[in-house]
Design a protein around this motif. Structure first.
Motif, PDB file in Angstrom:
ATOM      1  N   GLU A 173       0.816  -1.211   0.000  1.00 23.06           N
ATOM      2  CA  GLU A 173       0.000   0.000   0.000  1.00 23.06           C
ATOM      3  C   GLU A 173       0.851   1.263   0.000  1.00 23.06           C
ATOM      4  O   GLU A 173       0.362   2.337  -0.300  1.00 23.06           O
ATOM      5  N   TRP A 174       2.112   1.119   0.360  1.00 24.96           N
ATOM      6  CA  TRP A 174       3.060   2.239   0.282  1.00 24.96           C
ATOM      7  C   TRP A 174       4.421   1.670  -0.103  1.00 24.96           C
ATOM      8  O   TRP A 174       4.707   0.483   0.108  1.00 24.96           O
ATOM      9  N   LEU A 175       5.252   2.513  -0.685  1.00 26.00           N
ATOM     10  CA  LEU A 175       6.533   2.052  -1.202  1.00 26.00           C
ATOM     11  C   LEU A 175       7.504   3.228  -1.274  1.00 26.00           C
ATOM     12  O   LEU A 175       7.128   4.324  -1.704  1.00 26.00           O
ATOM     13  N   ARG A 227      10.340   3.956   9.134  1.00 22.25           N
ATOM     14  CA  ARG A 227      10.106   5.359   8.762  1.00 22.25           C
ATOM     15  C   ARG A 227       9.082   5.448   7.631  1.00 22.25           C
ATOM     16  O   ARG A 227       8.198   6.316   7.644  1.00 22.25           O
ATOM     17  N   ALA A 228       9.179   4.550   6.631  1.00 16.58           N
ATOM     18  CA  ALA A 228       8.227   4.563   5.527  1.00 16.58           C
ATOM     19  C   ALA A 228       6.808   4.310   6.035  1.00 16.58           C
ATOM     20  O   ALA A 228       5.844   4.938   5.564  1.00 16.58           O
ATOM     21  N   PHE A 229       6.665   3.383   7.008  1.00 14.44           N
ATOM     22  CA  PHE A 229       5.342   3.154   7.593  1.00 14.44           C
ATOM     23  C   PHE A 229       4.830   4.423   8.270  1.00 14.44           C
ATOM     24  O   PHE A 229       3.664   4.804   8.097  1.00 14.44           O
ATOM     25  N   PHE A 255      16.985  -0.600  -3.348  1.00 15.77           N
ATOM     26  CA  PHE A 255      16.024  -1.548  -2.803  1.00 15.77           C
ATOM     27  C   PHE A 255      14.765  -0.802  -2.394  1.00 15.77           C
ATOM     28  O   PHE A 255      14.748   0.436  -2.319  1.00 15.77           O
ATOM     29  N   GLU A 256      13.706  -1.558  -2.143  1.00 14.73           N
ATOM     30  CA  GLU A 256      12.421  -0.989  -1.770  1.00 14.73           C
ATOM     31  C   GLU A 256      12.101  -1.288  -0.314  1.00 14.73           C
ATOM     32  O   GLU A 256      12.463  -2.347   0.206  1.00 14.73           O
ATOM     33  N   VAL A 257      11.416  -0.352   0.325  1.00 15.10           N
ATOM     34  CA  VAL A 257      10.787  -0.608   1.618  1.00 15.10           C
ATOM     35  C   VAL A 257       9.308  -0.285   1.459  1.00 15.10           C
ATOM     36  O   VAL A 257       8.941   0.734   0.876  1.00 15.10           O
ATOM     37  N   GLY A 258       8.464  -1.164   1.925  1.00 24.31           N
ATOM     38  CA  GLY A 258       7.028  -0.963   1.757  1.00 24.31           C
ATOM     39  C   GLY A 258       6.257  -1.834   2.716  1.00 24.31           C
ATOM     40  O   GLY A 258       6.820  -2.471   3.613  1.00 24.31           O
TER      41      GLY A 258
END
Length: 286
Positions: A173-175, A227-229, A255-258
């Protein structure tokens, strides 16, 4: 910073690894503006004002023991057999952990961390013999417990690092896309006073430990993931966070964080790239 620890026996070698269970040490530090400026610059964030809440997981940049180089091992970590078990001839990794957020630590004030070894266990995995050590950290300010953390450290026999997990990343839902430059890795090593050479010494990490490049810090990945959350859910109040490393990420590959919310107050987080999942986590929030 003032440190205190239980005295150690003079002869460490005859002891078994489980004899370290119950060993504890106390570290006092000041969440100073000067270091907060460096942490904020590393992450591209605003500097917290004195008395403001410390952003999640920034406590990892404090309470470090500034040992001289002569007290370090060949890998840049503190020499084995002090607070942690010796685990000679094995590579050390920060494998994951669990954190309970009770109260936020406040910037610009003194704080205390009490660390206790709660578990030492030998296991056998696909990469050989593994020694798992669990350390509980209790962070307090003004006599009030603020954060309770369990950190999992694993010592593994030298084996070729895993390049891919085989688990493809799912759509969240977020990235956010992270570019782990050598400067970012150097700065995070600096603000956490982490001397582990796999994060900044290219000849060492490729020639001695067998990685294809500089390794992104596990706690750095966890910090960026959480942090992304928080950016996607600015009104959320963090309660618990659990994370586990699956494989290393190598700089400078992006790389991705999501993540995504799975139920009321529960979200799954992940980090990885085209080679698959590298770290997974779960956060509980209100």
């Amino acid at each position: 910073m003032i440190r205190g620890r239980h005295p150690l026996p003079e002869d460490l070698h005859p002891m078994s690894a489980t004899d370290w269970i119950g060993r504890s040490e106390t570290t006092r530090d000041h969440l100073s503006c000067n270091l907060l400026k460096r942490i904020a610059a590393t992450f591209g964030e605003a500097v917290p004002d004195d008395g403001a809440d410390l952003p999640p997981l920034w406590q990892w940049c404090f309470f470090q023991d500034p040992l001289p180089e002569t007290a370090l091992g060949a890998d840049g970590h503190p020499a084995r057999g002090g607070f942690l078990p010796p685990a000679d001839n094995r590579n050390r990794m920060w494998a994951g952990g669990r954190i309970e957020f009770l109260h936020a630590l406040r910037a610009g004030e003194a704080a205390t961390r009490v660390s206790t070894i709660t578990q030492v266990e030998e296991k056998t995995g696909r990469s050989g013999s593994l020694l798992f050590v669990t350390v509980r950290h209790d962070y307090s300010q003004d006599g009030r417990l603020a954060i309770r953390e369990e950190q999992d450290i694993v010592y593994r026999e030298p084996t070729p690092p895993k390049s891919g997990s085989g688990d493809a990343l799912v759509r969240g839902e977020w990235l956010e896309v992270i570019e782990p430059t050598s400067t970012l890795l150097f700065r995070y090593s600096a603000v956490t006073f982490n001397g582990h050479r796999i994060h900044y010494d290219y000849p060492y990490v490729t020639g001695t430990e067998g990685y294809s490049g500089l390794v992104v810090h596990g706690p750095l990945i966890a910090t960026l993931s959480l942090r992304a959350f928080c950016r996607a859910h600015p009104e959320a109040t963090l309660r618990r966070f659990a994370y586990r490393g699956v494989r290393p990420l190598i700089a400078p590959q992006p790389f991705e964080v999501g993540g995504r919310v799975m139920a009321a107050g529960v979200a799954q987080l992940w980090a990885g790239n085209a080679d698959g999942l590298a770290q997974q986590a779960e956060v509980h929030f209100e």
